[in-house]
Design a protein around this motif. Structure first.
Motif, short mmCIF file in Angstrom:
data_model
loop_
_atom_site.label_atom_id
_atom_site.label_comp_id
_atom_site.label_asym_id
_atom_site.label_seq_id
_atom_site.Cartn_x
_atom_site.Cartn_y
_atom_site.Cartn_z
N GLU A 104 0.81 -1.21 0.00
CA GLU A 104 0.00 0.00 0.00
C GLU A 104 0.85 1.27 0.00
N ARG A 105 2.07 1.15 0.46
CA ARG A 105 2.94 2.33 0.48
C ARG A 105 3.43 2.60 -0.93
N SER A 106 3.35 3.85 -1.32
CA SER A 106 3.75 4.20 -2.68
C SER A 106 5.23 4.57 -2.72
N SER A 107 5.77 4.51 -3.90
CA SER A 107 7.16 4.92 -4.11
C SER A 107 7.22 5.65 -5.44
N GLY A 108 8.28 6.39 -5.60
CA GLY A 108 8.45 7.15 -6.83
C GLY A 108 8.61 8.62 -6.54
N LYS A 109 8.56 9.42 -7.60
CA LYS A 109 8.75 10.85 -7.48
C LYS A 109 7.43 11.54 -7.18
N PHE A 110 7.52 12.67 -6.48
CA PHE A 110 6.34 13.49 -6.24
C PHE A 110 6.70 14.95 -6.43
N THR A 111 5.72 15.74 -6.81
CA THR A 111 5.89 17.18 -7.00
C THR A 111 4.62 17.87 -6.56
N ARG A 112 4.77 18.92 -5.76
CA ARG A 112 3.65 19.77 -5.40
C ARG A 112 4.07 21.20 -5.67
N ARG A 113 3.17 21.98 -6.28
CA ARG A 113 3.47 23.37 -6.65
C ARG A 113 2.35 24.27 -6.14
N PHE A 114 2.75 25.44 -5.61
CA PHE A 114 1.79 26.40 -5.08
C PHE A 114 2.16 27.79 -5.57
N ARG A 115 1.18 28.50 -6.10
CA ARG A 115 1.38 29.89 -6.52
C ARG A 115 1.07 30.77 -5.32
N LEU A 116 2.06 31.55 -4.90
CA LEU A 116 1.91 32.40 -3.73
C LEU A 116 1.48 33.81 -4.13
N PRO A 117 0.77 34.49 -3.23
CA PRO A 117 0.35 35.86 -3.53
C PRO A 117 1.54 36.81 -3.52
N GLU A 118 1.30 38.03 -3.98
CA GLU A 118 2.37 39.01 -4.14
C GLU A 118 3.01 39.43 -2.82
N ASN A 119 2.31 39.26 -1.70
CA ASN A 119 2.87 39.71 -0.43
C ASN A 119 3.87 38.72 0.18
N ALA A 120 4.17 37.63 -0.50
CA ALA A 120 5.11 36.63 0.01
C ALA A 120 6.56 37.08 -0.23
N LYS A 121 7.38 36.98 0.80
CA LYS A 121 8.80 37.32 0.68
C LYS A 121 9.54 36.05 0.24
N MET A 122 9.61 35.82 -1.04
CA MET A 122 10.16 34.59 -1.58
C MET A 122 11.67 34.46 -1.35
N ASP A 123 12.34 35.55 -1.04
CA ASP A 123 13.77 35.49 -0.78
C ASP A 123 14.09 35.11 0.66
N GLN A 124 13.06 34.92 1.50
CA GLN A 124 13.27 34.59 2.90
C GLN A 124 12.61 33.27 3.29
N VAL A 125 12.40 32.38 2.35
CA VAL A 125 11.76 31.09 2.61
C VAL A 125 12.66 30.23 3.48
N LYS A 126 12.05 29.59 4.48
CA LYS A 126 12.79 28.67 5.37
C LYS A 126 12.08 27.33 5.38
N ALA A 127 12.86 26.25 5.44
CA ALA A 127 12.28 24.90 5.47
C ALA A 127 12.97 24.08 6.55
N ALA A 128 12.19 23.23 7.22
CA ALA A 128 12.73 22.34 8.24
C ALA A 128 11.99 21.01 8.16
#
Length: 155
Positions: A104-128
């Motif tokens: 039941e567990r899947s494998s392979g590649k995945f991609t998710r894309r989100f269009r952000l509004p203009e007020n997003a500071k895209m140069d300060q994105v942080k991920a953890a």
């Protein structure tokens, strides 16, 4: 309370969200056990579930990626305002002596894309990544307050 979340598994659907690039799949939660030509990539895409909330300070994304190491995930900003999450869940090695009863567990590649509004500071994105949950924080610009100038009325 809206009827839409109850129809789509109790989660807010991105069907009516102008910022989402996701396409709603009405068969996403149906158990499909066939040997059709559905690629494993599509199967893994379905399992990359993402929540997106907006706070007064930031847009916060949380993706459930159990069993995936942070080295196997890539977070990118594309075209200035598109947040893209990609990765790959590797196939478990098979032993010729193993007898599988259910997969039941899947494998392979995945991609998710989100269009952000203009007020997003895209140069300060942080991920953890912690305990199989990827958290991406995109700070927001402060709302510009309109300049108001009082005009004295003569007369």
């Amino acid at each position: 309370m809206s009827i839409i979340p109850s129809l789509f598994g109790g989660r807010r659907s991105s069907v009516f969200d102008p910022f989402s690039l996701d396409v709603w799949d009405p068969f996403r939660d149906f158990p499909i056990s066939s040997s059709s030509d559905v690629s494993r990539e599509t199967s893994a895409l379905v399992n990359a579930r993402v929540d997106w909330k907006e706070t007064p300070e930031a847009h916060v994304f949380k993706a459930d990626l159990p069993g995936i190491k942070k080295e196997e995930v890539k977070v990118e900003v594309e075209d200035g305002n598109i947040l893209q999450i990609t990765g790959e869940r590797n196939v478990e090695k098979e032993d010729k002596n193993d007898k599988w009863h259910r997969v039941e567990r899947s494998s392979g590649k995945f991609t998710r894309r989100f269009r952000l509004p203009e007020n997003a500071k895209m140069d300060q994105v942080k991920a953890a990544m912690e305990n199989g949950v990827l958290t991406i924080t995109v700070p927001k610009e402060e709302a510009k307050k309109p300049d108001v100038k009082s005009i004295e009325i003569s007369g």
